[in-house]
Design a protein around this motif. Structure first.
Motif, mmCIF file in Angstrom:
data_model
loop_
_atom_site.group_PDB
_atom_site.id
_atom_site.type_symbol
_atom_site.label_atom_id
_atom_site.label_comp_id
_atom_site.label_asym_id
_atom_site.label_seq_id
_atom_site.Cartn_x
_atom_site.Cartn_y
_atom_site.Cartn_z
ATOM 1 N N LEU A 125 0.836 -1.203 0.000
ATOM 2 C CA LEU A 125 0.000 0.000 0.000
ATOM 3 C C LEU A 125 0.868 1.248 0.000
ATOM 4 N N ALA A 126 1.890 1.241 0.821
ATOM 5 C CA ALA A 126 2.800 2.391 0.880
ATOM 6 C C ALA A 126 3.429 2.656 -0.486
ATOM 7 N N ASP A 127 3.833 1.589 -1.166
ATOM 8 C CA ASP A 127 4.428 1.745 -2.502
ATOM 9 C C ASP A 127 3.427 2.356 -3.477
ATOM 10 N N LYS A 128 2.156 1.948 -3.381
ATOM 11 C CA LYS A 128 1.130 2.470 -4.295
ATOM 12 C C LYS A 128 0.881 3.961 -4.093
ATOM 13 N N VAL A 129 1.055 4.441 -2.858
ATOM 14 C CA VAL A 129 0.793 5.866 -2.599
ATOM 15 C C VAL A 129 2.085 6.661 -2.382
ATOM 16 N N SER A 130 3.220 6.022 -2.640
ATOM 17 C CA SER A 130 4.536 6.676 -2.581
ATOM 18 C C SER A 130 4.856 7.278 -1.217
ATOM 19 N N VAL A 131 4.637 6.469 -0.183
ATOM 20 C CA VAL A 131 5.022 6.864 1.179
ATOM 21 C C VAL A 131 5.739 5.679 1.811
ATOM 22 N N SER A 132 6.239 5.861 3.023
ATOM 23 C CA SER A 132 6.924 4.761 3.704
ATOM 24 C C SER A 132 5.907 3.817 4.360
ATOM 25 N N GLN A 133 6.352 2.608 4.591
ATOM 26 C CA GLN A 133 5.513 1.616 5.263
ATOM 27 C C GLN A 133 5.167 2.083 6.671
ATOM 28 N N SER A 134 6.111 2.713 7.351
ATOM 29 C CA SER A 134 5.856 3.186 8.715
ATOM 30 C C SER A 134 4.799 4.294 8.731
ATOM 31 N N TYR A 135 4.721 5.062 7.670
ATOM 32 C CA TYR A 135 3.714 6.118 7.545
ATOM 33 C C TYR A 135 2.314 5.496 7.522
ATOM 34 N N ILE A 136 2.138 4.439 6.725
ATOM 35 C CA ILE A 136 0.863 3.728 6.666
ATOM 36 C C ILE A 136 0.569 3.089 8.020
ATOM 37 N N SER A 137 1.572 2.490 8.619
ATOM 38 C CA SER A 137 1.420 1.833 9.914
ATOM 39 C C SER A 137 0.936 2.805 10.991
ATOM 40 N N LYS A 138 1.435 4.038 10.969
ATOM 41 C CA LYS A 138 0.997 5.046 11.940
ATOM 42 C C LYS A 138 -0.502 5.306 11.829
ATOM 43 N N PHE A 139 -1.010 5.347 10.593
ATOM 44 C CA PHE A 139 -2.449 5.564 10.396
ATOM 45 C C PHE A 139 -3.244 4.381 10.925
ATOM 46 N N GLU A 140 -2.806 3.186 10.554
ATOM 47 C CA GLU A 140 -3.542 1.981 10.939
ATOM 48 C C GLU A 140 -3.542 1.763 12.445
ATOM 49 N N ASN A 141 -2.500 2.200 13.111
ATOM 50 C CA ASN A 141 -2.408 2.021 14.558
ATOM 51 C C ASN A 141 -2.983 3.192 15.350
ATOM 52 N N GLY A 142 -3.575 4.151 14.650
ATOM 53 C CA GLY A 142 -4.230 5.273 15.321
ATOM 54 C C GLY A 142 -3.283 6.296 15.920
ATOM 55 N N ARG A 143 -2.025 6.246 15.540
ATOM 56 C CA ARG A 143 -1.060 7.214 16.071
ATOM 57 C C ARG A 143 -1.048 8.509 15.286
ATOM 58 N N SER A 144 -1.653 8.478 14.124
ATOM 59 C CA SER A 144 -1.706 9.651 13.268
ATOM 60 C C SER A 144 -2.936 9.552 12.386
ATOM 61 N N LYS A 145 -3.402 10.681 11.909
ATOM 62 C CA LYS A 145 -4.555 10.710 11.008
ATOM 63 C C LYS A 145 -4.100 11.326 9.692
ATOM 64 N N PRO A 146 -4.366 10.659 8.566
ATOM 65 C CA PRO A 146 -3.940 11.228 7.286
ATOM 66 C C PRO A 146 -4.743 12.483 6.946
ATOM 67 N N ASP A 147 -4.107 13.427 6.253
ATOM 68 C CA ASP A 147 -4.880 14.571 5.779
ATOM 69 C C ASP A 147 -5.800 14.072 4.662
ATOM 70 N N ILE A 148 -6.730 14.881 4.258
ATOM 71 C CA ILE A 148 -7.763 14.454 3.318
ATOM 72 C C ILE A 148 -7.168 14.013 1.980
ATOM 73 N N GLU A 149 -6.137 14.707 1.513
ATOM 74 C CA GLU A 149 -5.507 14.336 0.243
ATOM 75 C C GLU A 149 -4.839 12.965 0.338
ATOM 76 N N MET A 150 -4.128 12.729 1.444
ATOM 77 C CA MET A 150 -3.469 11.436 1.627
ATOM 78 C C MET A 150 -4.510 10.332 1.789
ATOM 79 N N LEU A 151 -5.568 10.603 2.524
ATOM 80 C CA LEU A 151 -6.621 9.602 2.700
ATOM 81 C C LEU A 151 -7.251 9.254 1.355
ATOM 82 N N GLU A 152 -7.474 10.257 0.528
ATOM 83 C CA GLU A 152 -8.014 10.010 -0.817
ATOM 84 C C GLU A 152 -7.086 9.119 -1.635
ATOM 85 N N ASN A 153 -5.777 9.387 -1.556
ATOM 86 C CA ASN A 153 -4.797 8.574 -2.282
ATOM 87 C C ASN A 153 -4.786 7.134 -1.781
#
Length: 103
Positions: free
Chosen positions: A24-52
């Motif tokens: 998933l991270a590769d598909k949206v051009s971010v790091s795996q840890s970035y995706i993991s932060k969202f999934e673990n509730g440690r961070s919330k993606p901005d609307i543009e990132m969530l759309e991607n």
């Protein structure tokens, strides 16, 4: 919707696509840890990132924030998203199978 619910729902959607956090991270051009932060509730993606992310998961914002999904357990979200990928014939066969199981 709070960070934990967003993360929980993102994880369920990703898993329903049999996709790793790295894929998933590769598909949206971010790091795996970035995706993991969202999934673990440690961070919330901005609307543009969530759309991607949602686009990479073959869904959209309106489906993601539908009130019915907010209340669904993870396994049901997973099932619904898996069923969406089936052909009409496969869905018909699945319904027949489910009728047998219910009896």
């Amino acid at each position: 919707m709070n960070n934990n619910k967003i993360g929980k729902q993102l994880r369920a959607l990703r898993k329903s696509k049999n996709m790793s956090t790295q894929e998933l991270a590769d598909k949206v051009s971010v790091s795996q840890s970035y995706i993991s932060k969202f999934e673990n509730g440690r961070s919330k993606p901005d609307i543009e990132m969530l759309e991607n992310i949602l686009k990479a998961l073959d869904t959209n914002l309106s489906s993601f924030f539908a009130s019915e999904l907010e209340e669904m357990p993870d396994d049901l979200i997973l099932l619904i998203n898996t069923v969406k990928t089936l052909s009409p014939e496969a869905r018909r066969k699945l319904n027949e199978f489910l009728e047998i199981v219910r009896e």
